[in-house]
Design a protein around this motif. Structure first.
Motif, mmCIF file in Angstrom:
data_model
loop_
_atom_site.group_PDB
_atom_site.id
_atom_site.type_symbol
_atom_site.label_atom_id
_atom_site.label_comp_id
_atom_site.label_asym_id
_atom_site.label_seq_id
_atom_site.Cartn_x
_atom_site.Cartn_y
_atom_site.Cartn_z
ATOM 1 N N PHE A 64 0.828 -1.203 0.000
ATOM 2 C CA PHE A 64 0.000 0.000 0.000
ATOM 3 C C PHE A 64 0.867 1.260 0.000
ATOM 4 O O PHE A 64 0.659 2.181 -0.796
ATOM 5 C CB PHE A 64 -0.922 -0.019 1.221
ATOM 6 N N ARG A 132 -6.344 -0.133 -4.678
ATOM 7 C CA ARG A 132 -7.105 -1.232 -4.108
ATOM 8 C C ARG A 132 -6.133 -2.316 -3.664
ATOM 9 O O ARG A 132 -5.288 -2.757 -4.437
ATOM 10 C CB ARG A 132 -8.056 -1.835 -5.142
ATOM 11 N N LEU A 141 -7.641 -1.611 7.654
ATOM 12 C CA LEU A 141 -8.071 -0.220 7.644
ATOM 13 C C LEU A 141 -7.320 0.595 8.696
ATOM 14 O O LEU A 141 -6.928 1.738 8.453
ATOM 15 C CB LEU A 141 -9.582 -0.132 7.874
ATOM 16 N N PHE A 144 -3.568 0.862 7.516
ATOM 17 C CA PHE A 144 -3.381 1.836 6.449
ATOM 18 C C PHE A 144 -3.678 3.259 6.919
ATOM 19 O O PHE A 144 -3.139 4.225 6.369
ATOM 20 C CB PHE A 144 -4.260 1.497 5.259
ATOM 21 N N ARG A 145 -4.562 3.376 7.889
ATOM 22 C CA ARG A 145 -4.933 4.707 8.377
ATOM 23 C C ARG A 145 -3.716 5.470 8.903
ATOM 24 O O ARG A 145 -3.616 6.689 8.715
ATOM 25 C CB ARG A 145 -5.970 4.571 9.490
ATOM 26 N N VAL A 148 -1.652 7.339 6.285
ATOM 27 C CA VAL A 148 -2.490 8.372 5.671
ATOM 28 C C VAL A 148 -2.687 9.525 6.644
ATOM 29 O O VAL A 148 -2.633 10.707 6.270
ATOM 30 C CB VAL A 148 -3.838 7.777 5.231
ATOM 31 N N GLU A 182 -10.148 9.363 0.909
ATOM 32 C CA GLU A 182 -11.022 8.412 1.591
ATOM 33 C C GLU A 182 -10.365 7.042 1.662
ATOM 34 O O GLU A 182 -9.601 6.643 0.770
ATOM 35 C CB GLU A 182 -12.380 8.325 0.879
ATOM 36 N N LEU A 183 -10.697 6.316 2.729
ATOM 37 C CA LEU A 183 -10.180 4.973 2.971
ATOM 38 C C LEU A 183 -11.322 4.129 3.505
ATOM 39 O O LEU A 183 -11.941 4.487 4.510
ATOM 40 C CB LEU A 183 -9.031 5.034 3.984
ATOM 41 N N VAL A 195 -9.548 -3.342 0.423
ATOM 42 C CA VAL A 195 -9.317 -2.028 1.005
ATOM 43 C C VAL A 195 -9.091 -1.053 -0.146
ATOM 44 O O VAL A 195 -8.281 -1.307 -1.038
ATOM 45 C CB VAL A 195 -8.101 -2.037 1.944
ATOM 46 N N ARG A 196 -9.790 0.067 -0.101
ATOM 47 C CA ARG A 196 -9.705 1.043 -1.186
ATOM 48 C C ARG A 196 -9.314 2.408 -0.626
ATOM 49 O O ARG A 196 -9.869 2.874 0.378
ATOM 50 C CB ARG A 196 -11.035 1.140 -1.926
ATOM 51 N N PHE A 197 -8.369 3.028 -1.299
ATOM 52 C CA PHE A 197 -7.873 4.355 -0.926
ATOM 53 C C PHE A 197 -7.994 5.253 -2.143
ATOM 54 O O PHE A 197 -7.480 4.938 -3.214
ATOM 55 C CB PHE A 197 -6.404 4.248 -0.490
ATOM 56 N N TRP A 199 -7.562 9.295 -3.464
ATOM 57 C CA TRP A 199 -6.993 10.619 -3.173
ATOM 58 C C TRP A 199 -7.210 11.488 -4.403
ATOM 59 O O TRP A 199 -6.671 11.231 -5.474
ATOM 60 C CB TRP A 199 -5.509 10.473 -2.858
#
Length: 220
Positions: A64, A132, A141, A144-145, A148, A182-183, A195-197, A199
């Motif tokens: 990621f 993704r 989540l 990954f948060r 970010v 968004e995540l 999991v989708r990010f 930007w």
């Protein structure tokens, strides 16, 4: 376009990108522990029904961060150093408002990088990342948060994502005025969930294009 080997990108292109682009005043994942490119693509698919081990989660976090890292700077398409490892194309439909779309594939992830016309309409710059990671473990989540959040601060939560998706669970949302991020867990990418990010940068995020429907790759 044929992709160059990822090992070549790690050895040659990424050090140049870091030397030229990762200035202190610009967004950087270095403070989050990820000054590197996407990882190798030859890993087996994960069992979507099995919980991930700590090692597997760490590997996915690395993928990621690598996918985000190559899209940190809003450079023009011509100056984007990752073109050599990406498949890029131009719009084929009238409803596609981007100028170039590039795809990078890693072991369990896919990154899409969209270049839209800048405000002067003279060149196309990197204004949207859509990443993704194909694993359904919701602990990712939180994993990954953290990087970010190092870039954008604390998140809020929204009920609906800014892009077409089939989300479940919390949708973390950042809005800096210049960036919309968004995540979330998306089941529109694949039934098991990924999991989708996303930007989006200005002018896509802040200008008139933000209200236009955006076309993304079909569900995988």
């Amino acid at each position: 376009m044929n992709r160059a080997p990822l090992s070549l990108f790690v050895a040659v292109v990424l050090p140049v990108a870091l030397a030229r682009g990762m200035r202190a005043q610009e967004p950087s994942l270095q403070s989050a522990g990820a000054p590197y490119a996407p990882t190798e693509i030859s890993k087996p698919n994960l069992d979507p029904t099995a919980p991930l081990s700590r090692t597997q989660r760490a590997e996915l976090l690395g993928e990621f961060k690598g996918l985000v890292n190559v899209g940190l700077r809003p450079v023009s398409y011509e100056k984007w150093e990752a073109k050599g490892m990406a498949d890029c194309d131009k719009p084929q439909r009238r409803e596609d408002h981007w100028s170039y779309r590039c795809e990078i594939i890693t072991g369990q992830g896919t990154g899409y990088y969209y270049f839209y016309p800048n405000e002067s309409r003279q060149t196309a710059t990197l204004q949207e990342l859509d990443i993704r990671v194909h694993a359904a473990d919701e602990r990712l989540l939180d994993d990954f948060r953290q990087p970010v959040q190092a870039l954008f601060g604390r998140a809020s939560f929204v009920e609906k994502p800014a892009v077409r998706a089939n989300p479940t669970g919390p949708i973390r949302h950042w809005n800096t005025g210049e960036d919309v991020v968004e995540l979330f867990m998306d089941h529109g990418v694949r039934p098991e969930g990924s999991v989708r990010f996303v930007w989006m940068r200005s002018p896509l995020a802040a200008g008139a294009q933000a209200a236009l429907p955006r076309s993304h790759p079909p569900a995988e």
